[in-house]
Write a protein that holds these residues in place. Structure first.
Motif: not given
Ligand SMILES: *[C@@H]1O[C@H](CO)[C@@H](O)[C@H](O)[C@H]1NC(C)=O
Ligand SMILES: *[C@@H]1O[C@H](CO)[C@@H](O)[C@H](O)[C@H]1NC(C)=O
Ligand SMILES: *[C@@H]1O[C@H](CO)[C@@H](O)[C@H](O)[C@H]1NC(C)=O
Length: 430
Positions: A80-82, A109-110, A121-123, A406-407
């Motif tokens: 994850p990103l965070y 997993w994605r 995800f591109q913040p 998040d997905t």
């Protein structure tokens, strides 16, 4: 819907799709003509540029037609990103790792749609699209869960400042992202329409199906984008009102009302909500446009008793074909999707142009495959610190953060990117 996107005939995507083959046919004689009047080296210079243009157009077409609901969960070593350490807006009950959940496998997993790749995800893309805007999440605790995922995803590049908080238990909150002058808010409104929630003096909910809840309706004119998410509160005992009449109830023994279940009233609530949005924000000439996302029903994964250890014990996603959306999950999902399609038809029948854009964020199937994504006993910190007791509370409804929810926001960003491409069409194949 998000998924099988069908663009209106006048949308740039549709044009690109239609024009692409013609453009290719048109390029060939042009090339031959150039070849005829220019020496060969000029032709060689042209080919890479044209190839590049064509592949760019192909990419847009591919993204526009990808069905995000159809796919599988695949291993992803990136993770994850965070996490709970670098994002401080995670609600206690969903902060699974900090609460001692021992297995981390569920983080790797994605979601892989069959027809395309879902970008991470591109913040910054997200912030750029929504700069100077107000995004509101409205609904029940699933709306809050999705919002909190989003805040964490963004907070890796920009820190939110909590600017308002109101009501008991954070029923309304608003954050400001100074870097992009973006406001993100969350409104507690578990029916979307007006209602009285069950409480110590009332053992059922009361729903008033003909008008939207003023707690968010009053702020509607200020919103640029709204994410609506609800469902689980409709499963509780309730009495349903429309105008001055009682339509019936769901599970109300002792009260002399007709049992009418909750599917029809769930549909009515969507109809009232979306019609109100369309009337107040979609028609007319004055006022700013609004984008609407309808998140479909989020499935839960209780196995056996909810207050026994192992109520949602999965450690891995289901594989393709192992678990399909069915029964109540499917019925609730379908109602959301159909009501979104209904709004699109109303817009089309009204000349096709509206200041309101709408898509269903159809996350039910990808979520049904993630029985491993819930807090379970880790809704409380270190539930087994004193050994495994006779009873332990489990949350198999909400989603761990970070986690599969998040997905949802990754797909939502793809929808927003498509909308952006529609607003600022790139130059056509020339
Ligand atoms: C959280 O993320 C930060 C930076 O991304 C990393 O340094 C830290 O080890 C992570 N913490 C946990 C508990 O994974
Ligand atoms: C964000 O919220 C603040 C405080 O409520 C308000 O003053 C400001 O105008 C809002 N900005 C946007 C872009 O909505
Ligand atoms: C229940 O409702 C029916 C029809 O509305 C009515 O005839 C009946 O008298 C009611 N019973 C009670 C106990 O109120």
């Amino acid at each position: 819907m998000v998924t099988k996107l069908t663009f209106k005939d006048n949308s740039p995507h549709f044009l690109i799709k239609k024009l692409l083959p013609f453009a290719l046919y048109a390029i060939i004689p042009l090339l031959l003509f150039r070849l005829y009047i220019h020496p060969i080296h000029s032709f060689k210079e042209q080919v890479p540029r044209i190839k590049e243009q064509v592949s760019e157009q192909k990419k847009i077409v591919e993204i526009a037609s990808c069905d995000y609901t159809n796919g599988n969960w695949v291993h992803d070593k990136l993770g994850p990103l965070y996490n709970g350490t670098n994002c401080n807006t995670i609600k206690e009950g969903q902060n699974c790792i900090s609460h001692g959940r021992p297995d981390m496998g569920f983080l790797y997993w994605r979601w892989k749609p069959k027809q395309c790749n879902l970008p991470r995800f591109q913040p910054l893309q997200f912030l750029n699209i929504l700069s100077n805007k107000h995004l509101a999440f409205v609904g029940d605790s699933m709306a809050r869960n999705q919002l909190e995922s989003l805040l964490c995803l963004i907070s890796s590049v920009s820190t939110p400042v909590l600017v308002c908080r109101d009501g008991d238990d954070n029923k309304f909150r608003k954050w400001h992202f100074p870097s992009h002058n973006l406001n993100v808010s969350v409104f507690w409104s578990p029916f979307l329409v007006k209602g009285v929630e069950k409480n110590v003096n009332l053992n059922h909910n009361k729903l008033f199906l003909d008008s939207i809840d003023g707690r968010w309706g009053g702020e509607l004119d200020d919103m640029d984008m709204v994410v609506l998410s609800l469902g689980h509160w409709y499963l509780h005992p309730a009495v349903y009102y429309e105008g001055n009449t009682i339509l019936g109830c769901h599970y109300c023994p002792g009260l002399n009302h007709t049992e009418i279940g909750f599917y029809d009233v769930f549909r009515k609530a969507w109809r009232t909500t979306l019609d109100t949005l369309l009337r107040r924000r979609g028609n007319g000439i004055v006022g700013k446009p609004i984008d609407v996302i309808v998140t479909t029903f989020s499935p839960s994964h209780f196995e056996g008793e909810w207050d026994k250890a192992g109520a949602c014990p999965k450690k891995e996603p289901f594989k393709a074909g192992e678990r399909e959306v069915e029964g109540m999950d499917e019925e609730m999902r379908r109602i959301g999707v159909e009501e979104v399609e209904m709004v699109k038809r109303k817009i089309n029948n009204n000349g096709g142009s509206s200041k309101l854009r709408i898509e269903a964020l159809d996350i039910t199937r990808l979520s049904v495959m993630r029985g491993d994504g819930h807090p379970g006993p880790y809704m409380h910190a270190f539930p087994f610190a004193n050994g495994v007791g006779e009873r332990v509370q489990n949350d198999c409804v909400h989603w761990c953060l970070p986690g599969p929810i998040d997905t949802w926001n990754e797909i939502m960003l793809e929808v927003m990117k498509r909308w952006e491409a529609q607003t600022q069409p790139r130059s056509q194949v020339s």
